[in-house]
Scaffold this motif. Sequence first.
Motif, PDB file in Angstrom:
ATOM      1  N   UNK A   1      -4.129 -88.503 -27.866  1.00 36.67           N
ATOM      2  CA  UNK A   1      -4.954 -89.680 -28.161  1.00 36.67           C
ATOM      3  C   UNK A   1      -4.207 -90.974 -27.843  1.00 36.67           C
ATOM      4  N   UNK A   2      -2.916 -91.004 -28.104  1.00 33.78           N
ATOM      5  CA  UNK A   2      -2.128 -92.178 -27.725  1.00 33.78           C
ATOM      6  C   UNK A   2      -2.120 -92.348 -26.204  1.00 33.78           C
ATOM      7  N   UNK A   3      -2.037 -91.247 -25.481  1.00 31.01           N
ATOM      8  CA  UNK A   3      -2.083 -91.313 -24.018  1.00 31.01           C
ATOM      9  C   UNK A   3      -3.423 -91.857 -23.540  1.00 31.01           C
ATOM     10  N   UNK A   4      -4.507 -91.383 -24.131  1.00 35.78           N
ATOM     11  CA  UNK A   4      -5.838 -91.858 -23.740  1.00 35.78           C
ATOM     12  C   UNK A   4      -6.021 -93.337 -24.075  1.00 35.78           C
TER      13      UNK A   4
ATOM     14  N   UNK B   1      -8.272 -90.136 -34.913  1.00 38.79           N
ATOM     15  CA  UNK B   1      -8.623 -91.522 -35.235  1.00 38.79           C
ATOM     16  C   UNK B   1      -7.394 -92.421 -35.221  1.00 38.79           C
ATOM     17  N   UNK B   2      -6.296 -91.935 -35.743  1.00 36.77           N
ATOM     18  CA  UNK B   2      -5.082 -92.754 -35.745  1.00 36.77           C
ATOM     19  C   UNK B   2      -4.628 -93.051 -34.323  1.00 36.77           C
TER      20      UNK B   2
ATOM     21  N   UNK C   1      -2.878 -79.212 -27.502  1.00 34.32           N
ATOM     22  CA  UNK C   1      -4.237 -79.718 -27.729  1.00 34.32           C
ATOM     23  C   UNK C   1      -4.754 -80.393 -26.468  1.00 34.32           C
ATOM     24  N   UNK C   2      -6.062 -80.333 -26.296  1.00 33.23           N
ATOM     25  CA  UNK C   2      -6.738 -81.066 -25.230  1.00 33.23           C
ATOM     26  C   UNK C   2      -7.766 -81.973 -25.890  1.00 33.23           C
ATOM     27  N   UNK C   3      -7.728 -83.246 -25.540  1.00 36.34           N
ATOM     28  CA  UNK C   3      -8.651 -84.220 -26.134  1.00 36.34           C
ATOM     29  C   UNK C   3      -9.501 -84.830 -25.028  1.00 36.34           C
TER      30      UNK C   3
ATOM     31  N   UNK D   1     -18.950 -95.284 -23.707  1.00 29.43           N
ATOM     32  CA  UNK D   1     -20.322 -95.787 -23.725  1.00 29.43           C
ATOM     33  C   UNK D   1     -20.914 -95.904 -22.321  1.00 29.43           C
ATOM     34  N   UNK D   2     -20.064 -96.101 -21.303  1.00 31.50           N
ATOM     35  CA  UNK D   2     -20.579 -96.216 -19.934  1.00 31.50           C
ATOM     36  C   UNK D   2     -20.780 -94.857 -19.271  1.00 31.50           C
ATOM     37  N   UNK D   3     -20.577 -93.764 -20.024  1.00 32.65           N
ATOM     38  CA  UNK D   3     -20.804 -92.427 -19.501  1.00 32.65           C
ATOM     39  C   UNK D   3     -19.567 -91.747 -18.963  1.00 32.65           C
ATOM     40  N   UNK D   4     -18.459 -92.498 -18.828  1.00 34.05           N
ATOM     41  CA  UNK D   4     -17.230 -91.890 -18.334  1.00 34.05           C
ATOM     42  C   UNK D   4     -16.649 -90.914 -19.357  1.00 34.05           C
ATOM     43  N   UNK D   5     -15.900 -89.946 -18.837  1.00 39.28           N
ATOM     44  CA  UNK D   5     -15.148 -89.045 -19.700  1.00 39.28           C
ATOM     45  C   UNK D   5     -13.684 -89.078 -19.292  1.00 39.28           C
ATOM     46  N   UNK D   6     -12.815 -89.167 -20.266  1.00 41.73           N
ATOM     47  CA  UNK D   6     -11.374 -89.134 -20.031  1.00 41.73           C
ATOM     48  C   UNK D   6     -10.796 -87.946 -20.802  1.00 41.73           C
ATOM     49  N   UNK D   7      -9.856 -87.237 -20.202  1.00 48.90           N
ATOM     50  CA  UNK D   7      -9.274 -86.044 -20.812  1.00 48.90           C
ATOM     51  C   UNK D   7      -7.755 -86.116 -20.752  1.00 48.90           C
ATOM     52  N   UNK D   8      -7.112 -85.707 -21.825  1.00 44.30           N
ATOM     53  CA  UNK D   8      -5.653 -85.594 -21.856  1.00 44.30           C
ATOM     54  C   UNK D   8      -5.276 -84.275 -22.515  1.00 44.30           C
ATOM     55  N   UNK D   9      -4.349 -83.565 -21.900  1.00 45.81           N
ATOM     56  CA  UNK D   9      -3.861 -82.294 -22.448  1.00 45.81           C
ATOM     57  C   UNK D   9      -2.371 -82.417 -22.714  1.00 45.81           C
TER      58      UNK D   9
END
Length: 445
Positions: free
Chosen positions: A281-284, A329-330, A372-374, A379-387
């Motif tokens: 999540x910090x990476x994202x 969330x953090x 973990x994979x997040x 809101x603009x429809x994009x998806x971002x993924x980090x593993x």
Amino acid sequence: MPDPTATEALGRFVAESRWEDVPETLRREAARSLLNHVGCALGTARDPAVRTALQVMHGLSGMPVATVFGQETRLDAMGAAFVNAVAANLLDYDDTHLDTVIHPAAPIAPALFALAEQHGLSGAAVLHAFLLGGEVACRIGNAVSPGHYARGWHITATCGAFGAAAGCARLLVLDSARSAQAIGIASTQAAGTVENLPTAAKNIGVGNAPRHGIQAALFAAAGWEAAPAAIEGALGWARASGDAPDMAAILGGLGTRWEIGRNTYKPYPAGIVFHAVIDACLELRARPGVVPDAITAVTVAGDALLLARGDRVVRTARDSRVSIHHAAALGLVRGRAGVEEFEAPAVTDPALAAFRSRVSAVLDAGLPRGAARVAIRLADGREEVATVTTPRGSEARPMSDAALEAKFAENAALGGVADRAAAQIEALWTLDRAPDLSRLMALLA
């Protein structure tokens, strides 16, 4: 001649090991473990749970011979060990052997510190006993994993009792037979349940492990005996609390391949399996266009242990330390995950509470334990993924000595002893040269 039982083999290992033969890298890891452990205990010195534990154990204590870290009160050895174990484990900030998810120091080190202080033993004796006790705990843990934990046994408390008994047997200079008896006696004391982890009852299990270790070693020294196959017997501890034990995990390479050398240390005060979630999540959060208000949904994927431990409603600070939703969330909202981020004000923070509702958890059996994979949807429809498969603090990305010192200093400040932190750190790094624990304990009292 029949093959040795698990207790016999472990007893011989404990009694016959020589400090001179322990590799320097392993000695350093012992010092790192104890530095991390003591810092974690100091960090909770003002916590109401620790103060309550101190009050209760004071009423039960015998002669005050052992230091309670960060407190003015001394207790008997078993009482001090109980309170120090609770303090070190309270914030889920302590060390972890990932394969078993045992936190080795909290159930083992307090027994050794208390017993060594009482008997005037050297710092090197404590470090050596910790390595031996940690090895016993982790090997027994490997032998019963994953069925033991899956059945609801809290492996830190259960295997920690074995490790504490082994370490105390070493400090008392018990021979092979008596050391085996100490480990066997611990088999009838080893307890603690996963169901209680989100409650204060968890503290009882962790606190009892070092108390039971001291007791087991003292009874063994006095001549009491346990069954030869107390661990792996047909009605022994391992089969009563899990599947048939993997004896190779206990005996294979004993004395040459060290499981305790794989101990790791946490940069975040949360369950170890949530560190990859925070890191992802910090990476994202650092990516362009990713701001909390733009995130409409978060999906966290992980193995069965991650979901079993962390897919929960967050109501308390204890819940937050073992929550997928709070960890995400953090990382995405606050961009940090220090001690205060897992305390009550953060739990009730409206922004964090609202964001937690956007987080869902899914099983991915292909991800290894601790990974973990997040995936976030914007809101603009994009998806971002980090593993993240090797989070900060893991065996592959260990915390540096400097990072451990910084963590210690932060914890010392939380415990109200920031002015002593530098001296405490120096005393722990040089513990192998200390003729006894008097200087260290004076700094920690």
